[in-house]
Design a protein around this motif. Sequence first.
Motif, short mmCIF file in Angstrom:
data_model
loop_
_atom_site.label_atom_id
_atom_site.label_comp_id
_atom_site.label_asym_id
_atom_site.label_seq_id
_atom_site.Cartn_x
_atom_site.Cartn_y
_atom_site.Cartn_z
N ALA A 85 1.69 1.60 -0.15
CA ALA A 85 0.99 2.30 -1.24
C ALA A 85 0.02 1.36 -1.96
N LYS A 86 0.42 0.09 -2.11
CA LYS A 86 -0.45 -0.86 -2.83
C LYS A 86 -1.79 -1.02 -2.12
N THR A 87 -1.81 -0.84 -0.80
CA THR A 87 -3.07 -1.05 -0.07
C THR A 87 -4.13 -0.03 -0.49
N TRP A 88 -3.70 1.20 -0.84
CA TRP A 88 -4.71 2.17 -1.30
C TRP A 88 -4.85 2.20 -2.81
N VAL A 89 -3.75 1.94 -3.54
CA VAL A 89 -3.88 1.90 -5.01
C VAL A 89 -4.90 0.82 -5.39
N ASP A 90 -4.86 -0.30 -4.69
CA ASP A 90 -5.73 -1.43 -5.03
C ASP A 90 -7.22 -1.12 -4.90
N GLU A 91 -7.59 -0.09 -4.17
CA GLU A 91 -9.01 0.25 -4.00
C GLU A 91 -9.53 1.19 -5.09
N ILE A 92 -8.60 1.86 -5.80
CA ILE A 92 -9.02 2.98 -6.66
C ILE A 92 -9.90 2.52 -7.83
N TYR A 93 -9.49 1.47 -8.51
CA TYR A 93 -10.24 1.01 -9.69
C TYR A 93 -11.69 0.68 -9.30
N ARG A 94 -11.84 -0.01 -8.20
CA ARG A 94 -13.18 -0.45 -7.76
C ARG A 94 -14.12 0.73 -7.49
N ILE A 95 -13.61 1.78 -6.87
CA ILE A 95 -14.52 2.87 -6.44
C ILE A 95 -14.80 3.89 -7.54
N LEU A 96 -13.97 3.90 -8.60
CA LEU A 96 -14.20 4.89 -9.67
C LEU A 96 -15.43 4.53 -10.50
N SER A 97 -16.17 5.56 -10.93
CA SER A 97 -17.27 5.35 -11.85
C SER A 97 -16.69 5.03 -13.23
N ASN A 98 -17.52 4.61 -14.17
CA ASN A 98 -16.98 4.24 -15.49
C ASN A 98 -16.32 5.41 -16.20
N SER A 99 -16.80 6.64 -15.92
CA SER A 99 -16.16 7.81 -16.55
C SER A 99 -15.09 8.40 -15.63
N GLY A 100 -14.75 7.65 -14.57
CA GLY A 100 -13.92 8.20 -13.50
C GLY A 100 -12.44 8.36 -13.82
N ASN A 101 -11.81 9.28 -13.11
CA ASN A 101 -10.40 9.61 -13.27
C ASN A 101 -9.69 9.57 -11.93
N CYS A 102 -8.38 9.45 -12.00
CA CYS A 102 -7.58 9.49 -10.77
C CYS A 102 -6.30 10.28 -11.03
N ILE A 103 -6.04 11.21 -10.13
CA ILE A 103 -4.79 11.99 -10.21
C ILE A 103 -3.95 11.65 -8.98
N ILE A 104 -2.69 11.28 -9.22
CA ILE A 104 -1.77 11.05 -8.11
C ILE A 104 -0.56 11.97 -8.28
N PHE A 105 -0.39 12.87 -7.32
CA PHE A 105 0.76 13.78 -7.35
C PHE A 105 2.00 13.04 -6.84
N GLY A 106 3.15 13.52 -7.24
CA GLY A 106 4.37 12.94 -6.70
C GLY A 106 5.59 13.48 -7.39
N GLY A 107 6.70 12.75 -7.23
CA GLY A 107 7.93 13.21 -7.85
C GLY A 107 8.72 12.03 -8.37
N PHE A 108 9.63 12.33 -9.31
CA PHE A 108 10.51 11.28 -9.85
C PHE A 108 11.93 11.49 -9.34
N GLN A 109 12.10 12.49 -8.49
CA GLN A 109 13.48 12.90 -8.20
C GLN A 109 14.01 12.33 -6.89
N TYR A 110 13.21 11.47 -6.22
CA TYR A 110 13.66 10.98 -4.90
C TYR A 110 14.61 9.82 -5.13
N GLN A 111 15.86 10.03 -4.76
CA GLN A 111 16.90 9.09 -5.19
C GLN A 111 17.14 7.92 -4.23
N ASP A 112 16.78 8.12 -2.97
CA ASP A 112 17.03 7.09 -1.98
C ASP A 112 16.05 5.92 -2.20
#
Length: 315
Positions: A85-112
């Motif tokens: 996951a870090k390999t793609w998270v690390d690219e997000i800040y660089r490619i966003l414009s100054n007014s840019g946003n990022c939405i990441i869907f997911g869950g908190f319920q995965y227990q394993d």
Amino acid sequence: MPNKSHFNKGHIAINIQRKNGVRHSSDIDFNLHKVEKTIHAIFINDAVEVLRQIPDSSIQLVLIDPPYNLDLDYWDTFENYLKWAKTWVDEIYRILSNSGNCIIFGGFQYQDLKKGDLLEILHYTRHSTHLRFVNLIIWYYKNGMSAHRFFANRHEEAIWLSKTEKYYFNLDSVRIPFDDETKILYKKDKRLNPRSIDKGKNPTNVWEFNRLNGNSKERVGHPTQKPVEIIRRFIRGLSYPGSTVLDFFAGSGTTGRVCIEEARNSILVDIDPKLNDYLKLHLSQIEGNFFVKPYTILKNITVGEVFNSFAKLIN
Ligand SMILES: C[S@@+](CC[C@H](N)C(=O)[O-])C[C@H]1O[C@@H](n2cnc3c(N)ncnc32)[C@H](O)[C@@H]1O
């Protein structure tokens, strides 16, 4: 009862500005972006391969629904999830414009422990990137699996991150109208601004949308397809017509379909070539919609060519 935001100097200042009709510095002038036509590029490729070629500050909204190591399909199994996951998270800040946003869907319920988890991604973005955390959105649904050893899960989450504090947010485009009865009642209340009542209410950060059932009309066959209306709320609120939205785990192409409907450009990446067929089905559902602006779908091209095409739209 006041909450923390009632004492936030920034919020107080913005509210005073708004009341006096003064624009906030992050407001973007829509007239600059009169959109006649949009472009949508499809890459059947690994997300990181494409991400590394995306120019700096070129994306208004990154909207992604990543795999979470749940073994839902062949693409959903990883040895070391967070390392990947870090390999793609690390690219997000660089490619966003100054007014840019990022939405990441997911869950908190995965227990394993082996599973991926949005909490771990959020923790990583907070401690190891320059991305700013804006909101946690709870997607609440009434239809779901039953459980006997714990409370049955009825929500998923999405985190909203921004590049700077001047992120774009168009609340008016996503307000929920009051019903007529409430409107009449509220308009009698002298403390409330009648213009705000006409505009509707803030949808808050708890959103109720049903999950897609097997026989839902929207279904195009992807096992984890997201409902169109959730994606629409993010695209309307966090990007503007003519801007570029990137989904590098595009799945069925729900993001691309909504971008076409909402006059945004998009870049869709998925490792699975079935994206092409799923997207065709999405597009058949919006065929004949009078409000959809003309659009072009680009395939088998380079990232550089896509950005040249975007640039030609403006000139
Ligand atoms: C949860 S699904 C996205 C579903 C999508 N939100 C929708 O509404 O249809 C995740 C997608 O990520 C894709 N994927 C997994 N690993 C990938 C990778 N390394 N690069 C690009 N896509 C990948 C999968 O093929 C899958 O379609």
